[in-house]
Design an enzyme around this catalytic site. Structure first.
Site, PDB file in Angstrom:
ATOM      1  N   ARG A  66       0.852  -1.201   0.000  1.00 14.64           N
ATOM      2  CA  ARG A  66       0.000   0.000   0.000  1.00 14.64           C
ATOM      3  C   ARG A  66       0.885   1.248   0.000  1.00 14.64           C
ATOM      4  O   ARG A  66       0.601   2.228  -0.661  1.00 14.64           O
ATOM      5  CB  ARG A  66      -0.958   0.000   1.199  1.00 14.64           C
ATOM      6  CG  ARG A  66      -1.707   1.324   1.377  1.00 14.64           C
ATOM      7  CD  ARG A  66      -3.033   1.215   2.122  1.00 14.64           C
ATOM      8  NE  ARG A  66      -3.046   0.274   3.218  1.00 14.64           N
ATOM      9  CZ  ARG A  66      -2.540   0.515   4.444  1.00 14.64           C
ATOM     10  NH1 ARG A  66      -1.983   1.668   4.719  1.00 14.64           N
ATOM     11  NH2 ARG A  66      -2.603  -0.415   5.376  1.00 14.64           N
ATOM     12  N   ASP A 193      -6.680  19.375 -13.917  1.00 18.09           N
ATOM     13  CA  ASP A 193      -7.059  18.049 -14.393  1.00 18.09           C
ATOM     14  C   ASP A 193      -6.684  18.023 -15.878  1.00 18.09           C
ATOM     15  O   ASP A 193      -7.346  18.628 -16.714  1.00 18.09           O
ATOM     16  CB  ASP A 193      -8.568  17.854 -14.178  1.00 18.09           C
ATOM     17  CG  ASP A 193      -9.064  16.493 -14.664  1.00 18.09           C
ATOM     18  OD1 ASP A 193      -8.389  15.870 -15.503  1.00 18.09           O
ATOM     19  OD2 ASP A 193     -10.141  16.067 -14.207  1.00 18.09           O
TER      20      ASP A 193
END
Ligand SMILES: *Cc1c(COP(=O)(O)O)cnc(C)c1O
Length: 403
Positions: A66, A193
């Site tokens: 992780r 973005d």
């Protein structure tokens, strides 16, 4: 030992040489790509969740996947390099990347977004982050004065501008450098973005933005077979916080999907060269069709954002939106195509067409949709890499059929 040192030296030299390569070559040769053990020329998929430790409590490169994984790391380093940043992070979707980025802020902070921001970004702000006290405000980003006013009136509460260029689905161009500068004047971050352009066509960090993020599901993956998100930054302190958020909240990209993305990114340049050339030609052709009232494509010289587009991006991209004249049945056009698929999403090798009013923007109330300029006659085409003549013939057939 000597053999090992020689290998290490060779890898170092390869890495130094890689940095001097053109962008097209860097797409193929990612930092740390390949494998020193067997000489693989592609990144190996390290499925392991954990790593054997040489001693108790001794720090090692990876200890749990992780927090970090060698396959994911290659992708994360690659997006950092391609965007001209220092650190990259890979997430399980574009929305997970956006959620992680918005997690940089605290209750009482504000985020400024344009009225035509990606629908999922609006949804997560309105129905998720608002509940945690993160406010947002909507302004028209084409109006720099309006953005400045909102920043001024917030008295420091607005901590970020979050925007896209060009926007969806009307492909409005906003000035990334000007907005980034304005954000900094008021102590806010500029978050871009960059999904629609990719680092191949536009690099927001180099234009002054602080954070660039992607739905890698689109052009970076490029084959409609992986949902993924990426974030890149050029600031160490921001990188550290993003890594903490990625590790703590756990929205990571899997090793296999990380591999798929490194594979997709290799052909980003050639895919986009073809798709953008076809898009430019199709946009010009669509303008001449009697059934087409208006074409939205920033690569066209008369597009209102064309001048900014060519200073901040390589070309007009591979998305073309167009509005049909009143008598033409938009839904019939959409369903009469034989090569182009009627589908949401974009950025793939196959051409995709969507009818925003009933698909991507169906949840936006009709009056608001009209206010945003999204009419029922609007279609958005994501140009793929099929032969341009086949795409043109497909569109011609569908337009004729629906008239
Ligand atoms: C698709 C998209 C997203 C969301 O990405 P997912 O990978 O679908 O989660 C965000 N921003 C833009 C501009 C997109 O097109």
């Amino acid at each position: 030992m000597r053999e090992q040192n020689k290998q290490k030296e060779q890898r170092k030299q390869k890495e130094q040489n890689r940095q001097s390569l053109h962008l097209d070559s860097q797409l193929i040769h990612a930092p740390g790509d390949g494998d020193p053990a067997f000489g693989d020329v592609v990144v190996p998929i390290h499925l392991t969740t954990t790593y054997e430790q040489p001693a108790c409590g001794q720090p090692i490169r990876y200890d749990y996947s992780r927090g970090g994984n060698p396959t994911r790391q290659v992708l994360e380093d690659q997006i950092a390099v391609l965007e001209g940043g220092s650190h990259g992070y890979a997430f399980g979707s574009g929305m997970a990347a956006i959620t992680a980025t918005l997690s940089l802020f605290s209750p009482g902070d504000g985020v400024l977004v344009p009225n035509n921001v990606y629908g999922g970004t609006y949804r997560v702000l309105e129905r998720y982050f608002k509940g945690f006290g993160l406010d947002y405000q909507i302004v028209d980003f084409a109006d720099i004065e309006a953005v400045a006013r909102a920043l001024r009136q917030s008295r420091g509460a607005i901590k970020a501008l979050l925007f896209e260029s060009p926007t969806n689905p009307l492909l409005t161009v906003v000035d990334i450098a000007a907005l980034s500068e304005l954000a900094h004047e008021y102590g806010a971050l500029a978050v871009v973005d960059n999904t629609f352009m990719t680092p191949y066509l536009q690099r927001p960090l180099e234009l002054g933005a602080d954070v660039v993020l992607h739905s890698a599901t689109k052009y970076l993956g490029g084959h409609s077979d992986v949902i993924a998100g990426l974030v890149a930054v050029g600031d160490k302190a921001l990188a550290k916080r993003l890594h903490f958020i990625q590790y703590a909240t756990g929205g990571i990209l899997s090793p296999f999907d990380s591999y798929l993305l490194t594979r997709g990114i290799k052909t980003l340049g050639v895919r986009l060269e073809r798709a953008c050339t076809s898009a430019q030609a199709l946009a010009a052709w669509l303008e001449e069709q009697p059934q087409v009232a208006r074409v939205f494509y920033p690569g066209l010289a008369h597009h209102p954002g064309h001048d900014i587009q060519i200073t901040q991006a390589r070309n007009g991209g591979a998305l073309v939106s167009f509005e049909l004249t009143a008598g033409v049945d938009a839904r019939m056009v959409a369903t009469s195509l034989r090569v182009i698929a009627l589908a949401e999403s974009l950025g793939a090798v196959e051409s995709l067409l969507c009818h925003p009013a009933t698909m991507t923007h169906a949840s936006v109330p009709a009056p608001l949709r009209a206010q945003m300029g999204i009419s029922d006659q609007l279609l958005r085409l994501s140009v793929g890499i099929e032969h341009a003549a086949d795409l043109r013939a497909d569109l011609a057939g569908a337009l004729a059929h629906a008239t």
